[in-house]
Motif scaffolding. Structure first.
Motif, PDB file in Angstrom:
ATOM      1  N   LEU A   1       0.789  -1.284  -0.044  1.00 23.38           N
ATOM      2  CA  LEU A   1       0.140  -0.113   0.019  1.00 23.38           C
ATOM      3  C   LEU A   1       0.790   1.390   0.011  1.00 23.38           C
ATOM      4  O   LEU A   1       0.496   2.229  -0.144  1.00 23.38           O
ATOM      5  CB  LEU A   1      -1.012   0.026   1.120  1.00 23.38           C
ATOM      6  CG  LEU A   1      -1.940  -1.039   1.282  1.00 23.38           C
ATOM      7  CD1 LEU A   1      -2.934  -1.144   2.714  1.00 23.38           C
ATOM      8  CD2 LEU A   1      -2.858  -1.146   0.252  1.00 23.38           C
ATOM      9  N   LEU A   2       2.174   0.939   0.244  1.00 23.82           N
ATOM     10  CA  LEU A   2       3.104   2.432   0.310  1.00 23.82           C
ATOM     11  C   LEU A   2       3.710   2.606  -0.955  1.00 23.82           C
ATOM     12  O   LEU A   2       5.024   3.124  -1.089  1.00 23.82           O
ATOM     13  CB  LEU A   2       4.068   2.013   1.496  1.00 23.82           C
ATOM     14  CG  LEU A   2       3.509   1.763   2.902  1.00 23.82           C
ATOM     15  CD1 LEU A   2       4.396   1.795   3.846  1.00 23.82           C
ATOM     16  CD2 LEU A   2       2.511   3.019   3.114  1.00 23.82           C
ATOM     17  N   SER A   3       3.348   2.016  -2.080  1.00 26.64           N
ATOM     18  CA  SER A   3       4.032   1.975  -3.467  1.00 26.64           C
ATOM     19  C   SER A   3       4.223   3.495  -3.885  1.00 26.64           C
ATOM     20  O   SER A   3       4.764   3.708  -4.715  1.00 26.64           O
ATOM     21  CB  SER A   3       3.352   0.981  -4.213  1.00 26.64           C
ATOM     22  OG  SER A   3       1.993   1.450  -4.439  1.00 26.64           O
ATOM     23  N   ASN A   4       3.159   4.283  -3.475  1.00 30.53           N
ATOM     24  CA  ASN A   4       3.251   5.812  -4.073  1.00 30.53           C
ATOM     25  C   ASN A   4       3.912   6.742  -3.147  1.00 30.53           C
ATOM     26  O   ASN A   4       3.642   7.758  -3.205  1.00 30.53           O
ATOM     27  CB  ASN A   4       1.811   6.132  -4.172  1.00 30.53           C
ATOM     28  CG  ASN A   4       1.621   7.402  -5.070  1.00 30.53           C
ATOM     29  OD1 ASN A   4       2.722   7.441  -6.018  1.00 30.53           O
ATOM     30  ND2 ASN A   4       0.877   8.204  -4.895  1.00 30.53           N
TER      31      ASN A   4
ATOM     32  N   ALA B   1       1.112   6.013   3.825  1.00 34.08           N
ATOM     33  CA  ALA B   1       0.579   5.143   4.629  1.00 34.08           C
ATOM     34  C   ALA B   1      -1.313   5.347   4.655  1.00 34.08           C
ATOM     35  O   ALA B   1      -2.005   4.585   4.546  1.00 34.08           O
ATOM     36  CB  ALA B   1       1.132   5.183   6.041  1.00 34.08           C
ATOM     37  N   VAL B   2      -1.313   6.670   4.704  1.00 38.92           N
ATOM     38  CA  VAL B   2      -2.855   7.011   4.849  1.00 38.92           C
ATOM     39  C   VAL B   2      -3.473   6.956   3.447  1.00 38.92           C
ATOM     40  O   VAL B   2      -4.507   6.520   3.440  1.00 38.92           O
ATOM     41  CB  VAL B   2      -3.073   8.716   5.306  1.00 38.92           C
ATOM     42  CG1 VAL B   2      -4.472   9.198   5.207  1.00 38.92           C
ATOM     43  CG2 VAL B   2      -2.547   8.581   6.908  1.00 38.92           C
ATOM     44  N   GLU B   3      -2.752   7.343   2.416  1.00 40.24           N
ATOM     45  CA  GLU B   3      -3.395   7.088   1.123  1.00 40.24           C
ATOM     46  C   GLU B   3      -3.591   5.657   0.901  1.00 40.24           C
ATOM     47  O   GLU B   3      -4.739   5.369   0.335  1.00 40.24           O
ATOM     48  CB  GLU B   3      -2.371   7.537   0.189  1.00 40.24           C
ATOM     49  CG  GLU B   3      -2.867   7.355  -1.347  1.00 40.24           C
ATOM     50  CD  GLU B   3      -1.781   7.749  -2.433  1.00 40.24           C
ATOM     51  OE1 GLU B   3      -2.255   8.297  -3.617  1.00 40.24           O
ATOM     52  OE2 GLU B   3      -0.702   7.574  -2.143  1.00 40.24           O
ATOM     53  N   GLY B   4      -2.731   4.854   1.253  1.00 41.32           N
ATOM     54  CA  GLY B   4      -2.742   3.321   1.081  1.00 41.32           C
ATOM     55  C   GLY B   4      -4.224   2.817   1.779  1.00 41.32           C
ATOM     56  O   GLY B   4      -4.818   1.779   1.611  1.00 41.32           O
ATOM     57  N   MET B   5      -4.298   3.441   3.090  1.00 45.53           N
ATOM     58  CA  MET B   5      -5.644   2.865   3.803  1.00 45.53           C
ATOM     59  C   MET B   5      -6.945   3.332   3.174  1.00 45.53           C
ATOM     60  O   MET B   5      -8.018   2.837   3.676  1.00 45.53           O
ATOM     61  CB  MET B   5      -5.566   3.518   5.389  1.00 45.53           C
ATOM     62  CG  MET B   5      -4.313   2.849   6.274  1.00 45.53           C
ATOM     63  SD  MET B   5      -4.434   3.456   7.812  1.00 45.53           S
ATOM     64  CE  MET B   5      -4.060   5.152   7.566  1.00 45.53           C
TER      65      MET B   5
END
Length: 607
Positions: free
Chosen positions: A12-15, A220-224
């Motif tokens: 989820l942290l790819s970006n 992290a927040v984007e991934g969630m």
């Protein structure tokens, strides 16, 4: 127990970006013409695009370069939350400098300590009052080359030591090309923020947060998938605090717009105008909003109060279903539709009517309070983190929450519970250490990289529950442990007139409390109880006020273990405040300070 982020979470942290500067520039490139910020200007709100922010921040960054500020050198911001705070912050980021933040309420002696400890080169000062503190301590802060005044004009007597924002921008006219060179050389491990803990005890410590912690938080927040670019944030939190700053990192990552105004007395008014989709706050804000609504309805009484109680009873039943992932149907569904139309929707309208959720952090949120808001259709997502972990380490999600918990871990963050119950954290959000304090760094980050938080908690399934601060737990003379924060939060939910409730009892034979009443709420209570026109001190010292508080204490005690019950209490003649040093600027209680200040009052209850 050690929940560890798995490869799926890490994906989820790819970006994730390399640096805060790159995060901001990528945002500008992706959505240059979308709204970035709006801010109050007179009776209206002005809007600023990402492109506008880029132009202004580069010009100001060039000014810092012209002043000789070098990469990772500190630039301080002594200001309340406002548009200019963000502009000055971005200027420091693009100049490859590191920001040091100072609350506008900080006393001059502590301002001088922070600036000297951080070796600050330039200070952005909000107004004449902030400049006065610097001038008073000028001999103690020889590193400061320039003070840049945000509001007003510099005094002639200050010479060229104090300049205006316009003057700074003019200085950078010939250095704009240097900004890109600065940005290109910033590395993830470089210092981005040196944030000083507000300090519930002792001198503040400088927490070193490199670019990598902020880019981790944003990714992290984007991934969630909690937020989207179409959200609108209302930001009032102190940007001098880590909670406010992490919200900027998340905004830069996702690209939603933020309405910004740090005036606490304008929060509800602004929310109704701005109509945000989410807002973050400390628990005290939710306590005050709850108290104001409940006391207003109680003062009206009659059919309106009965309707209010009925609607919240229905809302509570629906809340219980929704916490199980279900929706109301049949008779309850019809009742809820009526309750929502007549009462609950009006509560939501006070906050603009579009709130998808609130985010609560900085201190413990009482579960009963979260349930009350949830009954009104307002979900509060409680999270957990510290200055040392860049604010965010856990967070409930809109579709994955458990009221009373602080939620599951951020993707990529690991947790461990020590044998004594202390919460340990490892991950990319953890600080690199305390500034100039290697011994204190070694005390909290062990050889294996685990940060020792000082908080006590436990996991239930994947949800973290916080018990209390390790240093705040106390043992009565009878050998029983008491967690004061839990009791304090519960009382403030039960009693709508309460402001602060300080539980005491270390090595004592029973538990006592210091009580302060909310200055706004208690005036209305006094008028309804024969004390109209009386001063705050006269109202709270009255027999009627004591009887009122005793009733709420009795209600509190009914839900406590015998050894936790409040046997005696004293109502103080004034509220605890940030200005008097009893609360931190993020509205957390300075427990030790209060216990020393009111030692004689506490001792008297044990005579």
């Amino acid at each position: 127990m050690t929940p560890v982020a798995d490869s799926g979470q890490l994906a989820l942290l790819s970006n994730r970006k390399d640096t805060m500067a790159q995060m901001f520039l990528d945002r500008v490139a992706a959505t240059p013409d979308r709204e970035a910020f709006r801010y109050p200007s007179g009776d209206a709100w002005k809007s600023v695009s990402w492109r506008d922010m880029d132009v202004l921040a580069r010009r100001r960054a060039a000014g810092l370069v012209a002043l000789g500020v070098q990469p990772e050198q500190r630039v301080a911001i002594a200001s309340s939350t406002r548009m200019e705070w963000v502009e000055c912050y971005l200027a420091a980021v693009l100049a490859a400098a590191a920001t040091t933040t100072i609350y506008p309420t900080t006393m001059s002696v502590d301002v001088a300590f922070i600036i000297a400890d951080a070796d600050v080169q330039v200070v952005f000062a909000e107004d004449a009052a902030q400049v006065d503190k610097l001038r008073e301590r000028k001999a103690e802060i020889p590193s400061v080359r320039k003070v840049v005044l945000i509001d007003g004009e510099p005094l002639e007597s200050d010479g060229d030591w104090v300049i205006s924002l316009d003057a700074l921008d003019a200085l950078g006219a010939d250095e704009v090309d240097a900004v890109d060179g600065r940005i290109a050389k910033v590395k993830p491990e470089d210092l981005c923020t040196l944030i000083y803990t507000s300090g519930t005890t002792g001198r503040p410590k400088g927490v070193r947060l490199p670019h990598s912690v902020w880019t981790y938080e944003g990714a992290a927040v984007e991934g969630m998938r909690v937020l989207s670019p179409d959200d609108l944030q209302f930001l009032w939190l102190p940007l001098s605090h880590v909670f406010g700053q992490v919200l900027l990192a998340v905004q830069f990552q996702l690209g939603f717009a933020t309405a910004i105004d740090g005036r606490i007395d304008k929060i509800v008014e602004n929310a109704a105008i701005v109509q945000p989709t989410f807002m973050a706050a400390a628990p005290r804000i939710f306590e005050k909003a709850h108290g104001r609504i409940v006391t207003m309805i109680a003062s009206e009484g009659g059919p309106k109060a009965k309707l209010f109680d009925w609607a919240f009873g229905v809302g509570a039943r629906v809340s219980a279903l929704r916490q199980q992932g279900k929706e109301p149907g049949g008779l309850l569904g019809a009742q809820y539709a009526a309750a929502d139309r007549l009462v609950l929707s009006k509560i939501r309208a006070r906050f603009g009517g579009r709130i998808r959720f609130f985010v609560s952090g900085s201190a413990a949120l009482d579960k009963k309070l979260a349930e009350w808001f949830h009954a009104a259709g307002l979900l509060i997502l409680e999270g957990y983190g510290l200055s040392e972990t860049a604010a965010g380490s856990t967070l409930n999600r809109p579709t994955q929450y458990r009221l009373g918990s602080v939620g599951p871990a951020f993707p990529g963050t690991q947790f461990k519970i020590a044998e004594d119950g202390e919460i340990l954290i490892k991950g990319d959000g953890v600080m690199s250490g305390y500034h100039n304090q290697p011994e204190q760094t070694a005390e909290v980050i062990d050889a294996d990289g685990w940060f020792h938080t000082g908080d006590i908690g436990h996991f239930e399934d994947e949800y973290l529950f916080i018990t209390d601060r390790k240093k705040d737990l106390f043992k009565t003379s009878g050998g029983k442990y008491v967690a004061p924060q839990v009791i304090e939060g519960r009382f403030k939910t039960i009693c709508p007139y309460a402001s602060q409730f300080v539980v005491h009892g270390n090595k004592r034979n029973f538990v006592s409390a210091l009580v302060t009443l909310d200055p706004d709420a208690v005036v209305g209570w006094g008028a309804a109880n024969g004390l109209g026109g009386k001063s705050y001190a006269e109202i709270v010292s009255s027999d009627a006020a004591r009887v009122m508080v005793q009733g709420y204490v009795d209600e509190l005690n009914a839900g406590l273990n015998r050894w936790e019950t409040i046997k005696k209490f004293t109502i103080l003649e004034r509220d605890l405040t940030v200005e008097s040093g009893e609360m931190t600027p993020s509205l957390k209680l300075k427990r030790k300070h209060v216990e020393v200040e009111y030692a004689a009052v506490l001792d008297k209850m044990y005579e």
